[in-house]
Design a protein around this motif. Structure first.
Motif, PDB file in Angstrom:
ATOM      1  N   UNK A 244     -84.875 -74.965  37.960  1.00 31.77           N
ATOM      2  CA  UNK A 244     -83.569 -74.432  37.587  1.00 31.77           C
ATOM      3  C   UNK A 244     -83.496 -74.146  36.102  1.00 31.77           C
ATOM      4  N   UNK A 245     -84.103 -75.033  35.385  1.00 29.19           N
ATOM      5  CA  UNK A 245     -83.940 -74.899  33.953  1.00 29.19           C
ATOM      6  C   UNK A 245     -84.867 -73.876  33.327  1.00 29.19           C
ATOM      7  N   UNK A 246     -85.637 -73.262  34.100  1.00 29.52           N
ATOM      8  CA  UNK A 246     -86.541 -72.279  33.519  1.00 29.52           C
ATOM      9  C   UNK A 246     -85.737 -71.129  32.958  1.00 29.52           C
ATOM     10  N   UNK A 247     -85.890 -71.001  31.829  1.00 29.71           N
ATOM     11  CA  UNK A 247     -85.103 -69.953  31.171  1.00 29.71           C
ATOM     12  C   UNK A 247     -85.585 -68.591  31.592  1.00 29.71           C
TER      13      UNK A 247
ATOM     14  N   UNK B 227     -81.123 -79.771  34.899  1.00 28.98           N
ATOM     15  CA  UNK B 227     -80.475 -78.462  35.082  1.00 28.98           C
ATOM     16  C   UNK B 227     -80.062 -78.304  36.523  1.00 28.98           C
TER      17      UNK B 227
ATOM     18  N   UNK C 157     -89.728 -74.899  48.998  1.00 32.38           N
ATOM     19  CA  UNK C 157     -89.836 -76.046  48.115  1.00 32.38           C
ATOM     20  C   UNK C 157     -90.763 -77.093  48.697  1.00 32.38           C
TER      21      UNK C 157
ATOM     22  N   UNK D 156     -93.780 -78.863  40.716  1.00 34.51           N
ATOM     23  CA  UNK D 156     -93.371 -80.252  40.498  1.00 34.51           C
ATOM     24  C   UNK D 156     -92.087 -80.352  39.717  1.00 34.51           C
ATOM     25  N   UNK D 157     -91.898 -79.433  38.948  1.00 35.09           N
ATOM     26  CA  UNK D 157     -90.721 -79.548  38.106  1.00 35.09           C
ATOM     27  C   UNK D 157     -89.563 -78.759  38.682  1.00 35.09           C
ATOM     28  N   UNK D 158     -88.459 -79.140  38.168  1.00 32.24           N
ATOM     29  CA  UNK D 158     -87.255 -78.428  38.554  1.00 32.24           C
ATOM     30  C   UNK D 158     -87.285 -77.035  37.928  1.00 32.24           C
TER      31      UNK D 158
ATOM     32  N   UNK E  69     -86.375 -67.489  34.221  1.00 27.32           N
ATOM     33  CA  UNK E  69     -85.982 -66.987  35.531  1.00 27.32           C
ATOM     34  C   UNK E  69     -84.763 -66.125  35.374  1.00 27.32           C
TER      35      UNK E  69
ATOM     36  N   UNK F 242     -84.707 -68.208  45.808  1.00 27.22           N
ATOM     37  CA  UNK F 242     -83.681 -68.917  45.066  1.00 27.22           C
ATOM     38  C   UNK F 242     -82.524 -67.999  44.702  1.00 27.22           C
TER      39      UNK F 242
ATOM     40  N   UNK G 208     -76.092 -70.831  31.119  1.00 30.05           N
ATOM     41  CA  UNK G 208     -76.862 -69.599  31.018  1.00 30.05           C
ATOM     42  C   UNK G 208     -76.019 -68.407  31.464  1.00 30.05           C
TER      43      UNK G 208
ATOM     44  N   UNK H 253     -93.941 -76.299  46.311  1.00 29.66           N
ATOM     45  CA  UNK H 253     -93.004 -76.732  45.286  1.00 29.66           C
ATOM     46  C   UNK H 253     -93.703 -76.913  43.954  1.00 29.66           C
TER      47      UNK H 253
ATOM     48  N   UNK I   5     -77.544 -76.873  32.022  1.00 30.94           N
ATOM     49  CA  UNK I   5     -78.533 -77.842  31.583  1.00 30.94           C
ATOM     50  C   UNK I   5     -77.850 -78.855  30.674  1.00 30.94           C
TER      51      UNK I   5
END
Lengths: 230, 633
Positions: free
Chosen positions: A81-84, B132, A71, A77-79, A86, A204, B82, A75, B116
Motif C-alpha cells: 500500500x505504501x509504495x509510492x 499504510x 496475495x 512480503x511487504x505491504x 503505485x 488492487x 496520497x 504476495x 501512511x
C-alpha cells in the motif's frame, strides 16, 4: 449414489433453466430499455437500480477474491500500500472520497464518474484476462474470475447507461451523460514478474475502483429511490 | 473503540495478527515485527487503526520499550495522504493523549486513498511501510444493538424448539444511505461450554436458530463486518435463551385415558341395551311372517306329520268339523291366508252367485273361474284371497281327469249318484281322496250347484272325434263349432220339448254330438226322456252316447239300460239315473263303449254326513254275461 443424485439434480436444473429461459426469453424477447418503446420491455427505475447495485456488489466481490488470491500466491512480503510508485491509471478521474462528498455531488456528476470508471476498466481487464489465460500459473478459478470480471464491467456499464436514460426520461437528471471517455493507455508489459506485479497492482486498483462504483451506486439509489432496502 | 491499557494493546495486537496474517494492505502493523524480533527493543509503533463507520478512523500507538517517550507529547503522529503528487506529511489533527490515540474526523478522512502513519519523536522518525492503509480496509463495524429472541415453535416431541433472533444494525453504520453494506454473524453456545456455534453470514437483521434443546440454557451474541471485506467488528453483549419443559404432556395423557374409558363405557351400555331389549328389537328388525291358515282349521294340523289328522278333520271326522266353524273362524284376520273349503251351511254368502253356469264360465275362458274351482281359488268369493298361491284357478294339479270327474259329479250337488263316485275313488290314493273330500266339502248349496255343468264326465270318445259325456250335465264343448251350434239347437229343442221340465233345465244333460257330419245327433234329453224312444240312433240313454247315425242301438241294450235311467226321480236332481262314472265294460266293434249301469245306492259309506252331497253315482254292478250276450251285436 451421490453421482446419480448429482446427475439427476443437474438434469432437473437444466430442465428448470430451459423452462425459465424460455419464459424469460419469451417475455424478454424484447430487450430491456428504459422507455417503453416499440419492441422494448420496460422496467421500473427501482428495479433497474436494484439490478445495477447487485451487479456492482458482485463485481466487487469477485475482484476482492482475486486480489486475495494474488496475495496468497504471489504476495510480496511487504505491504504494497505504501509504495509510492503505485499509481492506478484511474487516478486522474476525480472521484468523491467520502460519504459527504458523494452525497453532495450532483446526480449527473456522480453518474458520470461511475461511467468513467467503468469505461476506464474495460480494456485493462480484457488484457489481464488474456495474460492470465496465456500464463498457466494461475488456476482455472482465477482465469474464470478474470473473464467474469471483464464481462461484468461491460454489463455494468450498459446497466448504468440504462439507468441514466431512465432518469433522464423521468426528469430526475438534466444533463446528458457523456460516456465518450477514452480509456487511458496501458503501460506496455515488460517481464513476467513485472507483469505479475502489474497484475497485482491492476487487481488492487480494480478492487478499489469497484468498491467506489458500488458505493456510488448505492448512494445514488438511496437518494433517488430510497424506499427499496436502503 | 479505544484501547485503554498496554496489556489490552498487546492482546489486540495478538488478536489482529492471528486474524490477518495475510497482511491485507493497511493493517499489517506490528505483527511481523513482534514475531521476528522478540528480544530487540521495541520502538514506538502503531498498534491499530480502526474505522467504525467508514467516515472517521482512529489510530493508537505505543512507545514500545522506549519508556522515556511515553510521556504525552513526546511522540507525534504524522500522516501522509496520497491525494496529489504534492502531498506531504501532516500531523495528527486530533490527539487523545490519554489513550495515545489519534482521531481523524470526517474532514480528514478520505476513502479509497492510501494513508501512511508515522511516529516522530524529537529527533527520530519511526516509520514502517506496513503502516499504510486505505480506510475502507480498516473498517470494523460496531456490533448490532437490541438483540432479542422469540420462540417460534416447539417440536411435536417436545424436546427441541426454534428461536427467532432479531436485532438492529449498529447506529453508527450508515446502512440507510447505502454507504455501508453489513453482513451479520450469529454465534451461540450452550451455557458452560466453550465452543461457539456460528451461523451463516447474511445481511438481514434477523435469523432463526433451529434445534435448541428444551431445558438447556443458551448464550447468543452477534458481530458484523462489511460485505466483501474481512475485518469483523466486536461481538455484542450476549443474551440468554432458556425454555423450560412445557407441562402440556401431562395434561394430554389423562385426556386420552378419559376418552378411551368413555368410549368403552358407551360401548358396554349399547351392548346392555341390545341384550335387554332383544325381543323387541327382533320384533322390529325381523317381523314375523304370517303363516298360512286354512279357515276353520287349526294351524297345528297344517304342520308336518299331521296329515292324517288333517284329513280326518277336513272330512268331518274330527270334532265338529270344519263346516260349522269354518266361516267365522278367521273372520277378523284378513291377513290370514285362507283355503276356501265350502261347507253346506255356507250361509255367509261366501259362495258365489249363480250367474250363468260354471261351465260357461269355465269354458268361456274369459271369465274368472268360480269358487267351485278348487283349493285356493277364491277370487270371486268374499274373501279376496290374493295370495292363494295358485296362479289361476285352473290349477293343473287338481284339474286332472279325476278332478274333472269329481267336479262333474259334484256339480249337481246332489247326493244321489255322486256319492257313488266316491267309491271309485276310494281306490285312489289317500291324497286324492282328501282332495276330493275337500272338493266335496266345498260343494254345498245344491241350488248353486244345480246349474253347474262345466265339468262333465267323458264317457266315450267316438272315433270320429266326438266326445260322449255322461248325461245329467250340460256341457258345452267348444272343440267343435258345429257342436256349439248343435248345442244351441239342442237347447232350444230341449226347452221346447220339455217345458215341464223347467226345473230340470239346469240339469239337462246335453249330449255332445261331435259328429262332423252333423247329421245325426242325439241329445241327452232325448235319451233321457223317459219313454221317449230314441228316435235318434242312440243306443244308450243316459250315457254318452254319441254315436253316428249309422249306429243302431241295440234295443236290448237300451232296454237294459233303461231301468237305470231315472231322470225324473225327484230326489235326484241329476235327473239321471245315469251316473257320471261308469265302468267301461266293453268296447264293441262299433267303438261304442259298454258301460255299467249306474248303481242305485249313492252315498259311499265313507262319507255318511254328507247326504246331500253331490257325489257321483258309481256303478256297482256289471253287466252280467247274459246281458252281455244280449248286448253283443
Amino acid at each position: 449414489m451421490s453421482g446419480t443424485i448429482r446427475s439427476v439434480s443437474v438434469v432437473w436444473l437444466l430442465l428448470l433453466c430451459l423452462v425459465l429461459c424460455r419464459t424469460l426469453t419469451g417475455t424478454g424477447a424484447a430487450p430491456i430499455c428504459a422507455n417503453a418503446q416499440a419492441g422494448c420491455y420496460a422496467v421500473s427505475l427501482a428495479n433497474l437500480f436494484d439490478r445495477v447495485v447487485q451487479h456492482s456488489a458482485r463485481m466487487h466481490g469477485i475482484s476482492n477474491d482475486l486480489h486475495s488470491e494474488f496475495e496468497q500466491y504471489f504476495l510480496p512480503s511487504k505491504n504494497q500500500v505504501g509504495r509510492v510508485g503505485r499509481n492506478c491509471h484511474t487516478s486522474t478521474i476525480l472521484t468523491p472520497n467520502g460519504k459527504e462528498n458523494a452525497q453532495r455531488m450532483a446526480r449527473e456528476e456522480l453518474t458520470e464518474v461511475i461511467l468513467k470508471l467503468l469505461v476506464a476498466w474495460r480494456d485493462p481487464l480484457w488484457h489481464f484476462h488474456r495474460s492470465m489465460a496465456h500464463h498457466h500459473d494461475f488456476t482455472n478459478f482465477s482465469s474464470d474470475k478474470a473473464l467474469e470480471m471483464s464481462d461484468m464491467v461491460h454489463e455494468l456499464r450498459k446497466g448504468v447507461e440504462r439507468v441514466a436514460e431512465k432518469m433522464q426520461t423521468l426528469g430526475l437528471m438534466s444533463d446528458p451523460v457523456n460516456s465518450q471517455v477514452s480509456p487511458e493507455a496501458l503501460p506496455p508489459p515488460d517481464s513476467g514478474e513485472w507483469r505479475r506485479m502489474k497484475d497485482y497492482d491492476l487487481l488492487y486498483c480494480f478492487r478499489r475502483d469497484s468498491n467506489k462504483v458500488k458505493n456510488y451506486l448505492k448512494i445514488l439509489k438511496c437518494r433517488i429511490v430510497p424506499e427499496h432496502g436502503c | 473503540m479505544a484501547v485503554s491499557s498496554p496489556s489490552s494493546n498487546i492482546l489486540l495486537l495478538l488478536l489482529i495478527s492471528s486474524l490477518d496474517w495475510l497482511s491485507t494492505p493497511g493493517l499489517a502493523f506490528v505483527s511481523d515485527r513482534d514475531h521476528t524480533n522478540p528480544s530487540a527493543p521495541l520502538e514506538p509503533h502503531f498498534t491499530e487503526c480502526i474505522s467504525r463507520e467508514q467516515e472517521t478512523f482512529r489510530c493508537w500507538w505505543s512507545p514500545g520499550t522506549f519508556h522515556n517517550l511515553s510521556t504525552p507529547g513526546a511522540l507525534r503522529v504524522f500522516y501522509f495522504k496520497k491525494e496529489s503528487p504534492t502531498s506531504e506529511w501532516r500531523e495528527c489533527p486530533q490527539y487523545i493523549h490519554s489513550n495515545r490515540e489519534c482521531f481523524f474526523d470526517k474532514n480528514h478522512t478520505s476513502i479509497w486513498i492510501p494513508y501512511c502513519m508515522q511516529l516522530r519523536s524529537q529527533n527520530t522518525t519511526f516509520f514502517n511501510d506496513d503502516d499504510c492503509f486505505t480506510v475502507e480496509n480498516i473498517v470494523r463495524p460496531d456490533p448490532p444493538v437490541s438483540l432479542n429472541w422469540t420462540l417460534l415453535n416447539i417440536s411435536p416431541s417436545g424436546l427441541s424448539y426454534d428461536v427467532m433472533v432479531n436485532w438492529e444494525p449498529p447506529p453508527s453504520a450508515d446502512v440507510r444511505t447505502g454507504w455501508m453494506r453489513i453482513m451479520y454473524e450469529i454465534q451461540y453456545r450452550e451455557r458452560n461450554t466453550t465452543k461457539w456455534e456460528a451461523l451463516e453470514m447474511q445481511p438481514q437483521s434477523q435469523q432463526t436458530i433451529f434445534g435448541l434443546h428444551i431445558g438447556k440454557g443458551y448464550e447468543v451474541h452477534i458481530r458484523c463486518r462489511m460485505q466483501a471485506f474481512t475485518k469483523f467488528g466486536e461481538f455484542s453483549s450476549s443474551i440468554f435463551i432458556h425454555v423450560t419443559e412445557i407441562p402440556s404432556r401431562e395434561t394430554t395423557f389423562p385426556l386420552a385415558v378419559v376418552l378411551v374409558f368413555g368410549i368403552v363405557g358407551i360401548l358396554i351400555l349399547i351392548m346392555l341395551i341390545i341384550v335387554s331389549q332383544q325381543h323387541r328389537l327382533m320384533m322390529i328388525l325381523l317381523p314375523p311372517v304370517p303363516a298360512p291358515k286354512i279357515k276353520g282349521i287349526d294351524p297345528e294340523l297344517l304342520k308336518k306329520g299331521k296329515l292324517d289328522e288333517l284329513n280326518l278333520f277336513l272330512s268331518g271326522g274330527g270334532m265338529g268339523g270344519l263346516s260349522t266353524y269354518a266361516p267365522d273362524f278367521y273372520q277378523d284376520e284378513p291377513w290370514v291366508e285362507f283355503i276356501e273349503l265350502d261347507t253346506e251351511d255356507a250361509d255367509s254368502g261366501e259362495k258365489e252367485d249363480n250367474q250363468g253356469s260354471d261351465t260357461q264360465r269355465l269354458l268361456a275362458l274369459s271369465q274368472p273361474v268360480s269358487h267351485h274351482m278348487n283349493i285356493g281359488c277364491s277370487n270371486a268369493i268374499s274373501f279376496p284371497d290374493d295370495d292363494s298361491g295358485r296362479a289361476s284357478c285352473y290349477d293343473p294339479d287338481l284339474l286332472d281327469q279325476e278332478t274333472l270327474m269329481l267336479m262333474a259329479t259334484l256339480l249337481p250337488g246332489q247326493p244321489e249318484g255322486g256319492e257313488a263316485s266316491l267309491d271309485v275313488e276310494e281306490g285312489a290314493s289317500a291324497s286324492e281322496r282328501s282332495k276330493r273330500a275337500l272338493i266335496q266339502t266345498q260343494t254345498a248349496g245344491p241350488q248353486t250347484w244345480v246349474n253347474t255343468d262345466f265339468y262333465a264326465q267323458v264317457s266315450n270318445v267316438m272315433p270320429s272325434g266326438g266326445v260322449v259325456l255322461s248325461p245329467g250335465q250340460q256341457l258345452r264343448i267348444q272343440e267343435s263349432t258345429s257342436a256349439t251350434e248343435e248345442e244351441k239347437q239342442k237347447n232350444i229343442k230341449e226347452s221346447e220339448d220339455r217345458g215341464d221340465e223347467k226345473k230340470q233345465k239346469e240339469l239337462q244333460f246335453q249330449l255332445l254330438l261331435v259328429d262332423p257330419e252333423g247329421s245325426g245327433y242325439a241329445t241327452e234329453s232325448h235319451a233321457r226322456q223317459i219313454g221317449t224312444p230314441p228316435s235318434s240312433p242312440m243306443p244308450g240313454e243316459g250315457y254318452q252316447t254319441i254315436l253316428p247315425r249309422q249306429r243302431r242301438p241295440n234295443p236290448q241294450w237300451i232296454d237294459n239300460q233303461s231301468p237305470y235311467i231315472a231322470p225324473d226321480s225327484p230326489q235326484f236332481q241329476f235327473s239321471a239315473p245315469v251316473s257320471d262314472y261308469t265302468v267301461v265294460q266293453e268296447v264293441d266293434t262299433e267303438h261304442s263303449l259298454l258301460l255299467n249301469p249306474p248303481p242305485h245306492q249313492s252315498t259311499p259309506p265313507c262319507l255318511p254326513q254328507h247326504p246331500f252331497k253331490a257325489l257321483p253315482a258309481m256303478p256297482v254292478g256289471y253287466i252280467t254275461p247274459d246281458l252281455l250276450g244280449h248286448l253283443s251285436p
